[in-house]
Design a protein around this motif. Structure first.
Motif, PDB file in Angstrom:
ATOM      1  N   ASN A  88     -39.852   1.981  -3.413  1.00  0.00           N
ATOM      2  CA  ASN A  88     -38.875   2.284  -2.353  1.00  0.00           C
ATOM      3  C   ASN A  88     -38.544   3.768  -2.210  1.00  0.00           C
ATOM      4  N   ARG A 131     -40.588   4.167   2.551  1.00  0.00           N
ATOM      5  CA  ARG A 131     -40.443   2.862   3.210  1.00  0.00           C
ATOM      6  C   ARG A 131     -41.437   2.648   4.337  1.00  0.00           C
ATOM      7  N   GLU A 190     -33.756   0.839   7.710  1.00  0.00           N
ATOM      8  CA  GLU A 190     -34.253   1.010   6.337  1.00  0.00           C
ATOM      9  C   GLU A 190     -35.269  -0.054   5.927  1.00  0.00           C
ATOM     10  N   LYS A 191     -35.774  -0.829   6.879  1.00  0.00           N
ATOM     11  CA  LYS A 191     -36.727  -1.896   6.534  1.00  0.00           C
ATOM     12  C   LYS A 191     -38.057  -1.307   6.053  1.00  0.00           C
ATOM     13  N   LYS A 192     -38.623  -1.967   5.067  1.00  0.00           N
ATOM     14  CA  LYS A 192     -39.930  -1.549   4.556  1.00  0.00           C
ATOM     15  C   LYS A 192     -41.008  -1.961   5.559  1.00  0.00           C
ATOM     16  N   PRO A 223     -35.526   7.348  11.494  1.00  0.00           N
ATOM     17  CA  PRO A 223     -35.054   6.758  10.230  1.00  0.00           C
ATOM     18  C   PRO A 223     -34.800   7.820   9.167  1.00  0.00           C
ATOM     19  N   THR A 224     -33.793   7.575   8.353  1.00  0.00           N
ATOM     20  CA  THR A 224     -33.470   8.506   7.273  1.00  0.00           C
ATOM     21  C   THR A 224     -34.376   8.266   6.072  1.00  0.00           C
ATOM     22  N   ASN A 225     -34.433   9.230   5.189  1.00  0.00           N
ATOM     23  CA  ASN A 225     -35.214   9.080   3.965  1.00  0.00           C
ATOM     24  C   ASN A 225     -34.617   7.997   3.081  1.00  0.00           C
ATOM     25  N   SER A 226     -35.461   7.429   2.245  1.00  0.00           N
ATOM     26  CA  SER A 226     -34.986   6.521   1.215  1.00  0.00           C
ATOM     27  C   SER A 226     -34.063   7.282   0.263  1.00  0.00           C
TER      28      SER A 226
END
Length: 435
Positions: free
Chosen positions: A275, A278, A226-228, A356-359
């Protein structure tokens, strides 16, 4: 100067070392140059200096700020409005409606920010009264030269006959300052080589044949979770290509480059800030001057040709003495002497990965803004009055002149759109939709 009151409005506890040095060493009678890396707070530093020169009894424009990009102009506008309460601040830039700008300039702003081409346009047509301008600020001056704005800046500065001082900022030291800048015997504050100001970054290399670069990019994004993250490419076409490939894998992201319309560029940055997105795929346009906080990871899908560009890209992460992680994807035959010799080499080819999953958030737009006297508190109250909406469902809110944007929990997006459309905020019927 009521410094603590200003810092409170900006929600900042204290000035950093560089900003303190600027205030202490500044001489109002001399020109001034500040060298400091990207992300160290140069905008606030020169904004505080203006406090010493602005006067309520001067009706015309007192200070003009030249910047290389539209996004930087808008960012500075927000800071100036919070610091210099009571003074009119106007921002002009390429891509904006010239008629709207002309109307704003009918009443001279005390502080005028703009890109060189658009400022030149208004000066040539006498939309701006420059007779009272006493302070010129050349922000990110080296970048303005790099973008090819020398001719426009030369014209603008050539029209200024009553300048008391010039303040210049730059992320890098310049070996020679052009004569047209008219800077003489300046006070120089140099934090460009300061170890405490430099980002604390770890650089990791991934050696990858061309046909495996996308897979390795996806593996890095998988490791990031989940890192930006900002993904840098060298050209617009490459950004568009990578964006298309990520879409095929249903990886939610936004893209940002000079070929996009201005509203699309602003929206991409807004969604990245709040956010609801991401991952940002971009050119070097996003490498400097933009306020993009809390970026944890930089990925160089393509490396820049010059070391300066590499440094500025990396400056998007590890801002204000925090730490960041940088990934470099290299083809086997590529060799860039500026890469740190102690960079760790990662081997990802055999690793399994999960995309990666969605925000947890998505962005809604509301057709009402500052011109309708609508503020953030109004929007929060409006949303909390809807059925089943909780405070934790509401994220960052940005209110523009004619519209507003709010990050909300993805699970409640459709419900809000269905229920809230055509309801009123501050007496104005609004439309609400998803960006």
């Amino acid at each position: 100067m009521k410094l603590q009151e200003i810092l409170q409005r900006l929600q900042i506890a204290n000035l950093n070392e560089m900003q303190t040095a600027v205030l202490e060493q500044y001489n109002p009678e001399k020109d001034f140059i500040l060298h400091s890396p990207t992300g160290t707070g140069k905008t606030l530093a020169f904004t505080l200096l203006l406090e010493r020169h602005l006067r309520k009894d001067i009706p015309g424009t007192q200070s003009m700020i030249l910047v290389p990009t539209r996004e930087l102009a808008l960012q500075i506008e927000q800071v100036l409005k919070k610091v210099h309460v009571g003074f009119k601040v106007t921002c002009v830039y390429g891509g904006n409606d010239t008629k709207v700008e002309r109307n704003k300039l009918r009443e001279s702003p005390a502080l005028l920010i703009g890109t060189p081409g658009r400022l030149m346009y208004h000066i040539e047509r006498n939309h701006v009264n420059i007779n009272d301008v006493h302070t010129i600020i050349l922000d990110e001056f080296d970048k303005s030269l790099e973008f090819g704005f020398e001719g426009q800046m030369r014209y603008i500065l050539g029209q200024m006959n009553h300048i008391g001082r010039t303040i210049m900022t730059s992320a890098t030291k310049m070996s020679e300052i052009p004569d047209f800048a008219r800077i003489h015997s300046p006070v120089i504050v140099d934090f460009s080589g300061d170890g405490d100001s430099k980002p604390k970054i770890s650089v990791k290399k991934i050696i990858s044949p061309s046909q495996h670069k996308l897979k390795n990019l996806l593996r890095i994004l998988s490791k990031n979770g989940e890192k930006k993250t900002i993904i840098f490419c060298n050209h617009r076409d490459a950004v568009d290509h990578i964006s298309s490939l990520l879409e095929e894998y249903e990886v939610t992201h936004d893209l940002f480059h000079g070929g996009l319309e201005q509203p699309d560029r602003e929206l991409a940055l807004l969604k990245f800030r709040n956010n609801s997105n991401r991952i940002l795929v971009t050119t070097d346009l996003a490498a400097r001057g933009l306020d993009i906080p809390e970026v944890e990871t930089i990925i160089h899908y393509q490396l820049p040709y010059k070391e300066d560009a590499f440094i500025h890209r990396n400056g998007r992460t590890a801002r204000m003495q925090s730490s960041g992680e940088v990934f470099v994807i290299l083809k086997p035959e590529e060799d860039y002497p500026y890469l740190p010799v102690d960079s760790e080499t990662l081997h990802l080819d055999d690793e399994d990965y999960t995309l990666p999953t969605n925000s947890a958030f998505a962005t809604l737009y509301i057709t009402g803004g500052k011109k309708d006297k609508i503020n953030k508190v109004d929007i929060v109250g409006f949303l909390l009055n809807l059925p089943d909406i909780k405070k934790e469902d509401i994220g960052l809110i940005e209110v523009k002149e004619k519209e507003s944007f709010v990050a909300v929990n993805r699970d409640v997006v459709l419900g809000i759109i269905k229920i809230a459309n055509n309801l009123k905020i501050k007496g104005k019927k609004v439309r609400i939709g998803r960006t």
